[in-house]
Motif scaffolding. Structure first.
Motif, mmCIF file in Angstrom:
data_model
loop_
_atom_site.group_PDB
_atom_site.id
_atom_site.type_symbol
_atom_site.label_atom_id
_atom_site.label_comp_id
_atom_site.label_asym_id
_atom_site.label_seq_id
_atom_site.Cartn_x
_atom_site.Cartn_y
_atom_site.Cartn_z
ATOM 1 N N GLU A 28 -3.509 0.601 -10.932
ATOM 2 C CA GLU A 28 -2.981 -0.489 -10.120
ATOM 3 C C GLU A 28 -1.467 -0.393 -10.127
ATOM 4 O OE1 GLU A 28 -4.391 -4.047 -12.018
ATOM 5 O OE2 GLU A 28 -6.240 -4.039 -10.867
ATOM 6 N N LEU A 29 -0.879 -0.611 -8.968
ATOM 7 C CA LEU A 29 0.573 -0.683 -8.861
ATOM 8 C C LEU A 29 0.924 -2.150 -8.621
ATOM 9 C CD1 LEU A 29 1.133 2.232 -6.333
ATOM 10 C CD2 LEU A 29 1.373 2.332 -8.804
ATOM 11 N N VAL A 30 1.819 -2.685 -9.419
ATOM 12 C CA VAL A 30 2.293 -4.049 -9.218
ATOM 13 C C VAL A 30 3.737 -3.936 -8.761
ATOM 14 C CG1 VAL A 30 2.683 -6.307 -10.248
ATOM 15 C CG2 VAL A 30 0.768 -4.896 -11.029
ATOM 16 N N ILE A 31 3.985 -4.388 -7.535
ATOM 17 C CA ILE A 31 5.308 -4.250 -6.930
ATOM 18 C C ILE A 31 5.878 -5.632 -6.674
ATOM 19 C CG2 ILE A 31 6.620 -3.303 -5.001
ATOM 20 C CD1 ILE A 31 4.315 -1.277 -4.649
ATOM 21 N N GLN A 32 7.073 -5.862 -7.172
ATOM 22 C CA GLN A 32 7.763 -7.149 -7.018
ATOM 23 C C GLN A 32 8.880 -7.005 -5.995
ATOM 24 O OE1 GLN A 32 7.461 -10.289 -8.761
ATOM 25 N NE2 GLN A 32 8.905 -10.928 -7.188
ATOM 26 N N ASN A 33 8.923 -7.895 -5.021
ATOM 27 C CA ASN A 33 10.017 -7.942 -4.055
ATOM 28 C C ASN A 33 11.059 -8.912 -4.603
ATOM 29 O OD1 ASN A 33 11.762 -8.233 -1.933
ATOM 30 N ND2 ASN A 33 10.230 -8.814 -0.431
ATOM 31 N N THR A 34 12.211 -8.418 -4.965
ATOM 32 C CA THR A 34 13.266 -9.263 -5.532
ATOM 33 C C THR A 34 14.179 -9.852 -4.457
ATOM 34 O OG1 THR A 34 14.703 -7.351 -5.874
ATOM 35 C CG2 THR A 34 13.266 -7.992 -7.706
ATOM 36 N N SER A 35 13.946 -9.496 -3.216
ATOM 37 C CA SER A 35 14.745 -9.983 -2.101
ATOM 38 C C SER A 35 14.192 -11.317 -1.598
ATOM 39 C CB SER A 35 14.713 -8.951 -0.970
ATOM 40 O OG SER A 35 15.301 -9.455 0.200
ATOM 41 N N ASP A 36 15.032 -12.061 -0.883
ATOM 42 C CA ASP A 36 14.588 -13.307 -0.259
ATOM 43 C C ASP A 36 13.779 -13.052 1.007
ATOM 44 O OD1 ASP A 36 15.780 -15.048 -2.119
ATOM 45 O OD2 ASP A 36 17.715 -14.914 -1.095
ATOM 46 N N ASP A 38 11.129 -10.568 3.535
ATOM 47 C CA ASP A 38 9.977 -9.667 3.436
ATOM 48 C C ASP A 38 10.463 -8.216 3.389
ATOM 49 O OD1 ASP A 38 8.721 -12.058 3.803
ATOM 50 O OD2 ASP A 38 7.759 -11.518 5.700
ATOM 51 N N SER A 39 9.729 -7.380 2.658
ATOM 52 C CA SER A 39 10.085 -5.968 2.549
ATOM 53 C C SER A 39 8.876 -5.097 2.848
ATOM 54 C CB SER A 39 10.580 -5.640 1.137
ATOM 55 O OG SER A 39 11.799 -6.279 0.879
ATOM 56 N N SER A 40 9.125 -4.019 3.561
ATOM 57 C CA SER A 40 8.081 -3.026 3.816
ATOM 58 C C SER A 40 8.094 -2.014 2.683
ATOM 59 C CB SER A 40 8.338 -2.313 5.135
ATOM 60 O OG SER A 40 8.244 -3.220 6.196
ATOM 61 N N ALA A 57 -2.692 9.862 3.097
ATOM 62 C CA ALA A 57 -2.975 9.048 1.911
ATOM 63 C C ALA A 57 -1.896 7.994 1.659
ATOM 64 C CB ALA A 57 -3.110 9.950 0.681
ATOM 65 N N GLU A 58 -1.082 7.722 2.680
ATOM 66 C CA GLU A 58 -0.013 6.754 2.490
ATOM 67 C C GLU A 58 -0.576 5.333 2.471
ATOM 68 O OE1 GLU A 58 -0.053 8.742 5.248
ATOM 69 O OE2 GLU A 58 1.352 10.300 4.685
ATOM 70 N N ILE A 59 0.107 4.468 1.771
ATOM 71 C CA ILE A 59 -0.200 3.043 1.778
ATOM 72 C C ILE A 59 1.047 2.336 2.285
ATOM 73 C CG2 ILE A 59 -0.741 1.013 0.383
ATOM 74 C CD1 ILE A 59 -2.118 2.911 -1.611
ATOM 75 N N ASP A 60 0.915 1.582 3.369
ATOM 76 C CA ASP A 60 2.018 0.799 3.926
ATOM 77 C C ASP A 60 1.677 -0.673 3.761
ATOM 78 O OD1 ASP A 60 3.817 2.841 5.092
ATOM 79 O OD2 ASP A 60 2.049 3.325 6.283
ATOM 80 N N GLU A 61 2.547 -1.401 3.103
ATOM 81 C CA GLU A 61 2.322 -2.819 2.853
ATOM 82 C C GLU A 61 3.605 -3.595 3.108
ATOM 83 O OE1 GLU A 61 -0.506 -4.514 1.675
ATOM 84 O OE2 GLU A 61 -1.579 -2.636 1.986
ATOM 85 N N THR A 62 3.468 -4.866 3.407
ATOM 86 C CA THR A 62 4.604 -5.775 3.489
ATOM 87 C C THR A 62 4.471 -6.765 2.343
ATOM 88 O OG1 THR A 62 4.789 -5.561 5.874
ATOM 89 C CG2 THR A 62 5.780 -7.512 4.886
ATOM 90 N N ILE A 63 5.546 -6.931 1.608
ATOM 91 C CA ILE A 63 5.553 -7.878 0.497
ATOM 92 C C ILE A 63 6.519 -8.994 0.847
ATOM 93 C CG2 ILE A 63 5.972 -8.189 -1.966
ATOM 94 C CD1 ILE A 63 5.380 -5.195 -2.308
ATOM 95 N N LEU A 64 6.023 -10.210 0.806
ATOM 96 C CA LEU A 64 6.845 -11.365 1.141
ATOM 97 C C LEU A 64 8.023 -11.499 0.180
ATOM 98 C CD1 LEU A 64 3.982 -13.949 1.804
ATOM 99 C CD2 LEU A 64 5.205 -12.538 3.471
#
Length: 81
Positions: A28-36, A38-40, A57-64
């Motif tokens: 599992e990868l846990v990714i934190q967006n430290t910006s105010d 949204d980040s791709s 095999a790429e994974i593209d996600e948006t993190i709020l």
């Protein structure tokens, strides 16, 4: 392995190994967006034997903004076992 401390932020991280159904184990990868805002995020995979990028095999996600996302490799069909 190239990483950083838990109190640091960065825009690239390299893992020596991630596992999908390796004797029943999944990474599992846990990714934190430290910006105010949204980040791709793009996760790319590379062959451990050749170093070549694994196409498709790429994974593209948006993190709020100020949120985190858990990427469980078990959930992504594009990433081969």
């Amino acid at each position: 392995y190239s990483g950083f401390q838990s109190y640091q932020v960065g825009d690239s991280l390299f893992f020596p190994g991630l596992y999908k159904n390796y004797y029943g184990f999944w990474s599992e990868l846990v990714i934190q967006n430290t910006s105010d805002t949204d980040s791709s995020v793009k996760v790319e995979f590379f062959s451990q034997t050749t170093g070549a990028k694994v196409i498709g095999a790429e994974i593209d996600e948006t993190i709020l903004g100020k949120a985190s996302r858990v990427l469980d490799l078990e959930d992504f069909l594009s990433v081969a076992d």
